[in-house]
Design a protein around this motif. Structure first.
Motif, short mmCIF file in Angstrom:
data_model
loop_
_atom_site.label_atom_id
_atom_site.label_comp_id
_atom_site.label_asym_id
_atom_site.label_seq_id
_atom_site.Cartn_x
_atom_site.Cartn_y
_atom_site.Cartn_z
N VAL A 9 0.85 -1.19 0.00
CA VAL A 9 0.00 0.00 0.00
C VAL A 9 0.88 1.24 0.00
CG1 VAL A 9 -1.94 -1.08 1.19
CG2 VAL A 9 -0.17 0.00 2.52
N GLY A 61 0.32 5.59 0.67
CA GLY A 61 -0.66 6.60 1.05
C GLY A 61 -0.08 7.65 1.96
N GLU A 62 -0.92 8.62 2.31
CA GLU A 62 -0.54 9.68 3.23
C GLU A 62 -1.00 9.31 4.63
OE1 GLU A 62 -2.00 13.50 2.06
OE2 GLU A 62 -1.05 13.38 0.10
N ALA A 90 4.04 10.89 3.40
CA ALA A 90 3.57 9.70 2.71
C ALA A 90 4.40 8.51 3.16
CB ALA A 90 3.69 9.87 1.20
#
Length: 152
Positions: free
Chosen positions: A15, A17-18, A34
Motif C-alpha cells: 500500500v 498513502g498519506e 507519505a
C-alpha cells in the motif's frame, strides 16, 4: 500495489498513502507525510527468474582488501560492477568496508573506498599468486571502468 501474474490472478502486495493528520500530530510531525509498505517476499515470488544453485566449495577462501581512490561522483554500484566483471567466478563475496575523504591526502574531489574481496575456487585451493593475479585484474578493471587507482 497489486501484482497480477498469469494463472494466479491479482494479489495485493503493498500500500502507498498519506498518514492521517492525527497520527502526524501524535508523532510531532507537520506537513504531508507519505509512506509505503511492500511485501518483498511476495514481490520476489512474482519474478520469473530461476535461482542459480551451486554446491559450496570444499576449498578455503582467500581474503584480500583493496583500497581504491576514485572521484567523489563514483557510486559504489559502479565500482562493485567493475569488481564483479573482472574477478569472475572466483569472486565469492565483495563488500564495501570503508569510505573516507581527505582532500589533503587523496586530492580534492576524491574519496577512498576500501573493498573486501573473498575469492574461492571450486576446483582447488587458490595460491597466493593466483589470488594476487585476480586482485591485479580487479584493480586494472576498476581503473578502466571508473578511473580508480590503488591508494599508495
Amino acid at each position: 500495489i497489486v501484482v497480477d501474474q498469469p494463472g494466479h490472478g491479482p494479489e495485493r502486495i503493498g500500500v502507498v498513502g498519506e498518514f492521517a493528520t492525527r497520527s502526524l500530530e501524535l508523532a510531532g510531525l507537520e506537513g504531508t507525510v507519505a509512506g509505503a509498505e511492500l511485501r518483498l517476499d511476495r514481490l520476489e515470488s512474482a519474478l520469473a527468474v530461476e535461482k542459480k544453485l551451486r554446491r559450496p566449495s570444499d576449498f578455503p577462501a582467500v581474503e584480500r582488501d583493496v583500497n581504491l581512490v576514485v572521484d567523489n561522483a563514483v557510486p559504489w554500484g559502479d565500482l562493485a560492477a567493475a569488481v564483479g566483471e573482472s574477478a569472475g567466478d572466483l569472486l565469492e563475496h565483495c563488500r564495501l568496508v570503508q569510505v573516507w575523504k581527505d582532500a589533503e591526502r587523496l586530492g580534492a574531489g576524491k574519496k577512498s573506498m576500501v573493498v573486501s574481496l573473498r575469492l574461492r575456487s571450486g576446483s582447488g585451493t587458490l595460491s597466493s599468486e593466483e589470488a594476487n593475479r585476480v586482485v591485479a585484474d580487479v584493480v586494472a578493471a576498476c581503473g578502466r571502468k571508473v578511473g580508480a587507482v590503488l591508494r599508495q
